[in-house]
Design a protein around this motif. Structure first.
Motif, PDB file in Angstrom:
ATOM      1  N   ASP A   8      70.394  34.473 -50.211  1.00 12.50           N
ATOM      2  CA  ASP A   8      69.742  34.738 -51.489  1.00 12.50           C
ATOM      3  C   ASP A   8      69.226  36.172 -51.565  1.00 12.50           C
ATOM      4  OD1 ASP A   8      70.152  32.164 -52.451  1.00 12.50           O
ATOM      5  OD2 ASP A   8      68.292  31.418 -51.580  1.00 12.50           O
ATOM      6  N   ILE A   9      69.479  36.969 -50.543  1.00 11.51           N
ATOM      7  CA  ILE A   9      69.012  38.346 -50.521  1.00 11.51           C
ATOM      8  C   ILE A   9      69.871  39.188 -51.464  1.00 11.51           C
ATOM      9  CG2 ILE A   9      68.714  40.415 -49.105  1.00 11.51           C
ATOM     10  CD1 ILE A   9      68.260  38.538 -46.718  1.00 11.51           C
ATOM     11  N   SER A  10      69.213  39.963 -52.281  1.00 11.50           N
ATOM     12  CA  SER A  10      69.899  40.852 -53.206  1.00 11.50           C
ATOM     13  C   SER A  10      69.796  42.279 -52.682  1.00 11.50           C
ATOM     14  CB  SER A  10      69.240  40.746 -54.581  1.00 11.50           C
ATOM     15  OG  SER A  10      69.843  41.642 -55.478  1.00 11.50           O
ATOM     16  N   ALA A  11      70.869  43.040 -52.829  1.00  9.72           N
ATOM     17  CA  ALA A  11      70.865  44.418 -52.333  1.00  9.72           C
ATOM     18  C   ALA A  11      71.618  45.324 -53.290  1.00  9.72           C
ATOM     19  CB  ALA A  11      71.518  44.476 -50.954  1.00  9.72           C
ATOM     20  N   ASN A  12      71.243  46.586 -53.271  1.00 11.04           N
ATOM     21  CA  ASN A  12      71.977  47.611 -54.003  1.00 11.04           C
ATOM     22  C   ASN A  12      72.821  48.379 -52.999  1.00 11.04           C
ATOM     23  OD1 ASN A  12      70.782  47.111 -56.554  1.00 11.04           O
ATOM     24  ND2 ASN A  12      68.946  48.173 -55.865  1.00 11.04           N
ATOM     25  N   LEU A  13      74.028  48.731 -53.415  1.00  7.16           N
ATOM     26  CA  LEU A  13      74.957  49.439 -52.550  1.00  7.16           C
ATOM     27  C   LEU A  13      75.450  50.683 -53.274  1.00  7.16           C
ATOM     28  CD1 LEU A  13      76.784  49.425 -49.985  1.00  7.16           C
ATOM     29  CD2 LEU A  13      78.437  48.158 -51.336  1.00  7.16           C
ATOM     30  N   GLN A  14      75.346  51.822 -52.613  1.00  9.87           N
ATOM     31  CA  GLN A  14      75.869  53.065 -53.161  1.00  9.87           C
ATOM     32  C   GLN A  14      76.779  53.690 -52.114  1.00  9.87           C
ATOM     33  OE1 GLN A  14      72.807  55.705 -54.642  1.00  9.87           O
ATOM     34  NE2 GLN A  14      71.500  53.981 -55.159  1.00  9.87           N
ATOM     35  N   ILE A  15      77.867  54.294 -52.576  1.00  7.42           N
ATOM     36  CA  ILE A  15      78.814  54.940 -51.668  1.00  7.42           C
ATOM     37  C   ILE A  15      79.164  56.303 -52.227  1.00  7.42           C
ATOM     38  CG2 ILE A  15      81.101  54.801 -50.599  1.00  7.42           C
ATOM     39  CD1 ILE A  15      80.928  51.742 -51.023  1.00  7.42           C
ATOM     40  N   TYR A  26      75.007  53.529 -48.616  1.00  7.81           N
ATOM     41  CA  TYR A  26      73.557  53.418 -48.701  1.00  7.81           C
ATOM     42  C   TYR A  26      73.205  52.023 -49.208  1.00  7.81           C
ATOM     43  CZ  TYR A  26      68.751  54.561 -50.007  1.00  7.81           C
ATOM     44  OH  TYR A  26      67.388  54.586 -50.110  1.00  7.81           O
ATOM     45  N   VAL A  27      72.453  51.279 -48.402  1.00  6.09           N
ATOM     46  CA  VAL A  27      72.060  49.912 -48.748  1.00  6.09           C
ATOM     47  C   VAL A  27      70.552  49.884 -48.933  1.00  6.09           C
ATOM     48  CG1 VAL A  27      72.082  47.503 -48.014  1.00  6.09           C
ATOM     49  CG2 VAL A  27      73.958  49.015 -47.338  1.00  6.09           C
ATOM     50  N   GLU A  28      70.123  49.275 -50.026  1.00 10.31           N
ATOM     51  CA  GLU A  28      68.697  49.139 -50.305  1.00 10.31           C
ATOM     52  C   GLU A  28      68.416  47.681 -50.675  1.00 10.31           C
ATOM     53  OE1 GLU A  28      65.324  51.193 -53.146  1.00 10.31           O
ATOM     54  OE2 GLU A  28      67.419  51.334 -53.706  1.00 10.31           O
ATOM     55  N   ALA A  29      67.473  47.059 -49.939  1.00 10.06           N
ATOM     56  CA  ALA A  29      67.140  45.663 -50.187  1.00 10.06           C
ATOM     57  C   ALA A  29      65.732  45.357 -49.719  1.00 10.06           C
ATOM     58  CB  ALA A  29      68.125  44.741 -49.469  1.00 10.06           C
ATOM     59  N   GLU A  30      64.942  44.741 -50.574  1.00  8.88           N
ATOM     60  CA  GLU A  30      63.609  44.245 -50.229  1.00  8.88           C
ATOM     61  C   GLU A  30      62.823  45.211 -49.345  1.00  8.88           C
ATOM     62  OE1 GLU A  30      63.835  40.252 -48.725  1.00  8.88           O
ATOM     63  OE2 GLU A  30      64.977  39.566 -50.445  1.00  8.88           O
ATOM     64  N   GLY A  31      62.653  46.439 -49.810  1.00  6.15           N
ATOM     65  CA  GLY A  31      61.872  47.419 -49.063  1.00  6.15           C
ATOM     66  C   GLY A  31      62.611  48.084 -47.922  1.00  6.15           C
ATOM     67  N   GLY A  70      78.416  29.603 -57.574  1.00  5.12           N
ATOM     68  CA  GLY A  70      78.544  30.773 -58.443  1.00  5.12           C
ATOM     69  C   GLY A  70      77.951  32.060 -57.911  1.00  5.12           C
ATOM     70  N   GLY A  71      78.317  33.146 -58.510  1.00  6.88           N
ATOM     71  CA  GLY A  71      77.788  34.436 -58.108  1.00  6.88           C
ATOM     72  C   GLY A  71      78.453  34.962 -56.853  1.00  6.88           C
ATOM     73  N   LYS A  72      78.081  36.161 -56.518  1.00  7.66           N
ATOM     74  CA  LYS A  72      78.643  36.809 -55.330  1.00  7.66           C
ATOM     75  C   LYS A  72      77.488  37.356 -54.500  1.00  7.66           C
ATOM     76  CE  LYS A  72      82.925  37.869 -57.607  1.00  7.66           C
ATOM     77  NZ  LYS A  72      83.777  38.862 -58.194  1.00  7.66           N
ATOM     78  N   PRO A  73      76.981  36.569 -53.550  1.00 14.04           N
ATOM     79  CA  PRO A  73      75.860  37.034 -52.740  1.00 14.04           C
ATOM     80  C   PRO A  73      76.173  38.356 -52.068  1.00 14.04           C
ATOM     81  CG  PRO A  73      76.305  34.732 -52.283  1.00 14.04           C
ATOM     82  CD  PRO A  73      77.408  35.249 -53.171  1.00 14.04           C
ATOM     83  N   GLY A  74      75.182  39.229 -52.023  1.00 11.11           N
ATOM     84  CA  GLY A  74      75.350  40.501 -51.342  1.00 11.11           C
ATOM     85  C   GLY A  74      76.050  41.559 -52.165  1.00 11.11           C
ATOM     86  N   LYS A  75      76.561  41.174 -53.334  1.00 11.90           N
ATOM     87  CA  LYS A  75      77.248  42.164 -54.140  1.00 11.90           C
ATOM     88  C   LYS A  75      76.222  43.082 -54.779  1.00 11.90           C
ATOM     89  CE  LYS A  75      80.470  42.911 -57.842  1.00 11.90           C
ATOM     90  NZ  LYS A  75      81.167  42.395 -58.963  1.00 11.90           N
ATOM     91  N   GLY A  76      76.414  44.351 -54.585  1.00 12.21           N
ATOM     92  CA  GLY A  76      75.500  45.324 -55.140  1.00 12.21           C
ATOM     93  C   GLY A  76      76.237  46.244 -56.076  1.00 12.21           C
ATOM     94  N   ARG A  77      75.562  47.272 -56.528  1.00 15.08           N
ATOM     95  CA  ARG A  77      76.233  48.226 -57.404  1.00 15.08           C
ATOM     96  C   ARG A  77      76.563  49.477 -56.619  1.00 15.08           C
ATOM     97  NH1 ARG A  77      70.783  49.192 -60.833  1.00 15.08           N
ATOM     98  NH2 ARG A  77      69.577  49.598 -58.996  1.00 15.08           N
ATOM     99  N   ARG A  78      77.576  50.160 -57.053  1.00 18.47           N
ATOM    100  CA  ARG A  78      78.016  51.387 -56.412  1.00 18.47           C
ATOM    101  C   ARG A  78      77.654  52.569 -57.238  1.00 18.47           C
ATOM    102  NH1 ARG A  78      84.114  51.119 -54.628  1.00 18.47           N
ATOM    103  NH2 ARG A  78      84.037  53.155 -55.476  1.00 18.47           N
TER     104      ARG A  78
END
Length: 78
Positions: A8-15, A26-31, A70-78
């Protein structure tokens, strides 16, 4: 936690490239902020592994294997 376990952890992903000629994931999640730098050759190997995993997942999905809830756990934005 195994790679196949839902989360259930959500993260943002940038490359993107760095000013030093590296590729940063770059991964950012819960602090948590996690910059991961790779040389271009390593980044290409990671890209190949992602493509292979995507194809394997696509095959599993078309074979009628369970897709999870449903959904895609761990999927973040780039």
């Amino acid at each position: 936690m195994s790679i196949d376990k839902e989360s259930d952890i959500s993260a943002n992903l940038q490359i993107g490239p760095t000013t030093l000629g590296m590729v940063r994931i770059y991964v950012e999640a819960e602090g948590l902020e996690l910059p991961l730098d790779f040389d271009p050759e390593e980044a290409e190997e990671i890209a190949e592994e992602l493509r292979a995993a995507a194809e394997a997942a696509r095959q599993m999905g078309s074979d009628g294997a369970p897709q999870g809830k449903g959904g895609k756990p761990g999927k973040g934005r780039r």
